[in-house]
Design an enzyme around this catalytic site. Structure first.
Site, PDB file in Angstrom:
ATOM      1  N   SER A 195      39.960  39.526  30.578  1.00 35.08           N
ATOM      2  CA  SER A 195      39.112  39.660  31.773  1.00 35.08           C
ATOM      3  C   SER A 195      38.905  38.285  32.409  1.00 35.08           C
ATOM      4  CB  SER A 195      37.788  40.331  31.382  1.00 35.08           C
ATOM      5  OG  SER A 195      36.989  40.577  32.509  1.00 35.08           O
ATOM      6  N   LEU A 196      37.681  37.784  32.396  1.00 29.67           N
ATOM      7  CA  LEU A 196      37.365  36.443  32.878  1.00 29.67           C
ATOM      8  C   LEU A 196      38.335  35.397  32.316  1.00 29.67           C
ATOM      9  CD1 LEU A 196      35.421  33.968  33.564  1.00 29.67           C
ATOM     10  CD2 LEU A 196      34.250  34.577  31.451  1.00 29.67           C
TER      11      LEU A 196
ATOM     12  N   GLN B 250      42.111  43.208  38.755  1.00 31.42           N
ATOM     13  CA  GLN B 250      41.446  43.375  37.458  1.00 31.42           C
ATOM     14  C   GLN B 250      39.950  43.644  37.592  1.00 31.42           C
ATOM     15  OE1 GLN B 250      39.385  39.701  35.927  1.00 31.42           O
ATOM     16  NE2 GLN B 250      41.419  39.404  35.089  1.00 31.42           N
TER      17      GLN B 250
ATOM     18  N   HIS C 278      34.955  46.478  35.309  1.00 29.24           N
ATOM     19  CA  HIS C 278      36.295  47.069  35.182  1.00 29.24           C
ATOM     20  C   HIS C 278      36.308  48.588  35.394  1.00 29.24           C
ATOM     21  CE1 HIS C 278      37.939  43.251  34.025  1.00 29.24           C
ATOM     22  NE2 HIS C 278      37.003  43.124  33.118  1.00 29.24           N
TER      23      HIS C 278
ATOM     24  N   GLN D 280      33.688  37.503  28.848  1.00 30.37           N
ATOM     25  CA  GLN D 280      32.233  37.614  28.747  1.00 30.37           C
ATOM     26  C   GLN D 280      31.831  38.275  27.434  1.00 30.37           C
ATOM     27  OE1 GLN D 280      30.614  38.500  32.491  1.00 30.37           O
ATOM     28  NE2 GLN D 280      28.554  38.941  31.775  1.00 30.37           N
TER      29      GLN D 280
ATOM     30  N   ARG E  87      32.639  35.333  41.415  1.00 27.28           N
ATOM     31  CA  ARG E  87      33.035  36.609  40.815  1.00 27.28           C
ATOM     32  C   ARG E  87      31.862  37.211  40.037  1.00 27.28           C
ATOM     33  NH1 ARG E  87      35.220  38.005  35.576  1.00 27.28           N
ATOM     34  NH2 ARG E  87      36.908  39.544  35.622  1.00 27.28           N
TER      35      ARG E  87
END
Length: 313
Positions: free
Chosen positions: A91-92, A251, A202, A11, A116
């Site tokens: 991440s993503l 995560q 996170h 992101q 998500r």
């Protein structure tokens, strides 16, 4: 022998128009957007190609949009005969890496990524959580000042993205993040600034999102990866399908250990890094991690042509 790693962005890499030229030029990219539209039940291609930007910035749309553009670029690379020895996603981006590894099917991943985004957005009421970038401080020092800020405010703030030796992103309750910024400045950080994000990703405040996402991921079949994936939460190479699923669950509240992930790939002998998807965020971070490494990038026909020219030398 030279080894190659594909890196998939997370992101923050989104922009209106992303993926449009790929879809206009390559049928496999166009097909990827059609698959995403079918899986999600709305016109994601229209949102990526034409906006509006305000909607594209909303987490539940940002996440499937970046994911889809990344997979479209991945499939174009595959048709051009460009493959990777290792995969990693920020991440993503780890969902894109798992699709690239053959561990999860694209349509299931697209639906999960959208959910998500929704869950992460809903986990913390607006204005109650924040993230900030701290530049020019060691990871240990940032972790310590987060602990101090948490104790002082009675609210959580934690290292969230260990992006490079020069850049650590922290995440948590707004008051605790603001106190951590003040402490960072007192301790000599080159910069400490709030980020324009819609939720504190996170960190432990994301626990409701993690708990809700876990059963969704448990329902999805995960195969063994055909190519090793460096997972964010552990900065280790994983091929086992169940372990890849578990890493995606953990995560949500866990830190993105990106610096260690890139250092691991360098130790494994990777000399060609390719950022697959929109933007150049990961290319910039790699330069901060190891100035000797170069990262090519593929997000449109022009950058693909440039990469293929480099690889043919």
């Amino acid at each position: 022998m030279s080894k190659t790693a594909f890196l998939f962005p997370g992101q923050g890499s989104q922009s209106v128009g992303m993926g449009r030229d790929l879809a206009l030029t390559f049928p496999v990219a166009r097909q990827t957007f059609e698959e995403a539209n079918d899986a999600l039940g709305f016109d994601l291609a229209e949102l990526c190609f034409h906006g509006p930007e305000e909607q594209l910035r909303l987490t539940e749309f940002t996440q499937p949009a970046i994911f889809t553009v990344s997979v479209a670029a991945l499939r174009v690379l595959a048709e051009a005969g460009v493959t990777a020895d290792y995969l990693a996603g920020h991440s993503l981006g780890e969902y894109s890496a798992d699709v690239a590894a053959g561990a999860i099917e694209f349509a299931a991943a697209a639906r999960t990524v959208r959910r998500r985004g929704q869950l992460m957005q809903e986990a913390v009421p607006a204005d109650q959580g924040s993230m900030a970038a701290v530049l020019g401080m060691q990871a240990e020092a940032v972790a310590a000042l987060c602990e101090d800020a948490s104790k002082e405010t009675g609210a959580p703030v934690e290292p969230a993205n260990l992006n490079s030796p020069e850049q650590i992103v922290i995440s948590g309750a707004t008051g605790a993040v603001e106190r951590a910024i003040a402490l960072a400045k007192e301790l000599g950080a080159r910069r400490a600034v709030l980020l324009q994000v819609s939720a504190p990703f996170h960190c432990s405040l994301m626990r409701p999102a993690q708990d809700a996402l876990a059963p969704i991921l448990q329902e999805i079949p995960f195969a063994s990866a055909k190519v090793p994936v460096v997972v964010n939460v552990d900065a280790t190479l994983v091929t086992d399908g169940a372990a890849l699923r578990d890493a995606l669950i953990r995560q949500v509240t866990g830190a993105v250990r990106w610096t260690e992930s890139m250092q691991l790939l360098i130790e494994e002998g990777v000399t060609t890094f390719i950022e697959v998807g929109p933007g150049k965020v990961l290319s910039g971070l790699l330069r901060q991690i190891d100035r000797n490494q170069k990262c090519a990038q593929v997000e449109d026909p022009a950058t693909l042509e440039k990469l293929l020219a480099i690889l043919s030398v």
